[in-house]
Design an enzyme around this catalytic site. Sequence first.
Site, PDB file in Angstrom:
ATOM      1  CB  SER A 254      -9.638  -0.537  -1.603  1.00 26.28           C
ATOM      2  OG  SER A 254     -11.027  -0.310  -1.511  1.00 26.28           O
ATOM      3  CG  ASP A 573     -10.152   5.476   4.275  1.00 19.29           C
ATOM      4  OD1 ASP A 573     -11.399   5.492   4.208  1.00 19.29           O
ATOM      5  OD2 ASP A 573      -9.470   4.567   3.759  1.00 19.29           O
ATOM      6  CG  HIS A 626     -10.272   4.435   0.223  1.00 17.33           C
ATOM      7  ND1 HIS A 626     -10.001   3.513   1.213  1.00 17.33           N
ATOM      8  CD2 HIS A 626     -10.651   3.708  -0.865  1.00 17.33           C
ATOM      9  CE1 HIS A 626     -10.209   2.291   0.751  1.00 17.33           C
ATOM     10  NE2 HIS A 626     -10.605   2.381  -0.496  1.00 17.33           N
TER      11      HIS A 626
END
Length: 671
Positions: A254, A573, A626
């Site tokens: 991320s 995602d 995610h």
Amino acid sequence: MAIFRRRKGASGRRPQSDEKKETLTKESEEKSDSKLNSQRSSPPAAAARRKRNCVDRCCWFVGCICSMWWFLLFLFNAMPQYVTEAITGPLPDPPGLKLAKDGLQAKHPVVFVPGIVTGGLELWDGHSCAEGLFRNRLWGGTFGEVYRRPLCWVEHMSLDNETGLDPPGIKIRPVSGLVAADYFTPGYFVWALLIANLARIGYEDKNMFMAAYDWRLSFQNTEVRDQTLSRMKKNIELLVTVNGGKKVVVVPHSMGALYFLHFMKWVEAPAPMGGGGGPNWCAKHIKAVMNIGGPFLGLPRVVSGLFSAEAKDIAVARAVAPNILDKDVFGFQTLQHVLRMTRTWDSTMSMLLKGGDTIWGGIDWSPEEGHICSPKKNGYDQTTGDNKTLNLTTYSRTKYGRLISFGKEVADLHSSEIESADFRGAIKGNNLANTTCRDVWTEYHDMGIDGIKAVADYKVYTANSMLDLLYFVAPKMMKRGGAQFSYGIADDLSDKKYDHYKYWSNPLETKLPDAPDMEIFSMYGVGIPTERAYIYKLSPSSECTIPFQIDTSADGGSKCHCLKGGVYSIDGDETVPVLSAGFMFAKGWRGKTRFNPSGIHTFIREYNHAPPANLLQGRGTQSGAHVDILGNFALIEDIIRIAAGATGEDIGGDRVHSNIFTWSDRIKLEL
């Protein structure tokens, strides 16, 4: 005679116990009559009581169901393996065990770089309301302090609104070691499964390192306050040394992908701004960077988060329970405090959209133009995960370049039909003379009604005007952010101004290191509707209310399955759109470009989302979501193979299911 008179008096009077009983009986009858009359004369009150009873029963029922479910899940996990396999069928071998049987062994040291919010933070010093919490986790763990003392928690989790560093008297620091981000909360894994699978082929503390940092701070401020970048540099050098000169494999997740992009520039830049490692440091120490769900070009949901403290789920909750999140509940005005707190986290501004309209599209175009969300479940073909091209005469085209539109009709009009008034010159002023909510500070209080109306009258915001919007509604936040980050496209990367750290986390304003043997991967999930643009409306006017909110009543109906609950979705995602995760790898860094002058090999590895077959499978082994993707067996296997010595070509090169190459080709960017 006296005795007689006393007896007569006693016998002539009723016993006290009988009198008390009669009195209680009368009072009971009076109360009963009063209650009955009240119910007859006040039916709304009776209905309210019945409604409360219904709510109580519903809550009790939901609580019982949840308790029963957790109990059954506990029993399931406590069962012997042969019993669970009898219920769910044979379980596949974990990737680490499978590859260990194939003879793979630990080779290259592995460095994990967590993203925003997933790393634990603990208290080292605080105000009197945090007494007894020394070195307790204020972020991560059980979050017990959120419920016990919410205002104190918000006070300590917020940074100074002027400096972006610690407020006076407060010191919160990142948890160190692998435990910093193995689990977010008990039972909710982040890095734990990947660590466990690497351990199966021989990895341990001496060849794994968690590069934890305070994810609230701007990237350069993690060095200013904690020397986190310097410690990462020293730890990587140590890992290479103690492991016989083998280069590291770095695995950011991320926002950690942006943080490590900043690090690669910082580590080679001369001191004092940089780490002084020299121009060949990355080439000497890094084998591969395997980014997971990296938001390289930013996130639309960060725009909505900084604008109104909302994403899709919050907007739905705000619509279902209007007044609960906006108003004072037990002394805690939820959304206002969330907005005030998150606007002090400079790291969030690293994920604002980069590249402007060139990348994200304008009022009448976007790179994803022609993308039609399938009317099938979740908007995608569940058998292949691919997006289908449907009959365009039946389905409307989505104008994704309009990041924020005030009103659904505005989102569909041609630009020539939109009448807008520029907000930039609007006069600001206090909303109301009443200042009862100043303790719940947001800069909306300083805008005034005229400023708020001007924002709505502008009608449509694209990636370019979005930055002007945030400067207008949150000038203090953007003043700090503008000193730490940049969001444009470089004209000439040889210009000395790009040596400043504010450009280092923007892949469109910096160069990759001179390391031709290094490989960079973008690994992300696809097949999940992901936030891309929003329909907004004005909130009811109030001193303490955030004046804008997503219009959850806006739906596309049968002609636009991409619009639901005021949010336009695209492939991704669930957090990062495909365009943000994949463009630099599909085009911007592909081959030798001005952003990748040494021609570092780039690979795209997409993972089709497949939800768990049943609830007993937890978050699933084929998830593309995610965070859940960190438990995806295919992704874990790819990482293990690279760590054990394989190259990108060895594991199959690109694996693409989305339209990322088509969308990237539509972006006119000088390379």
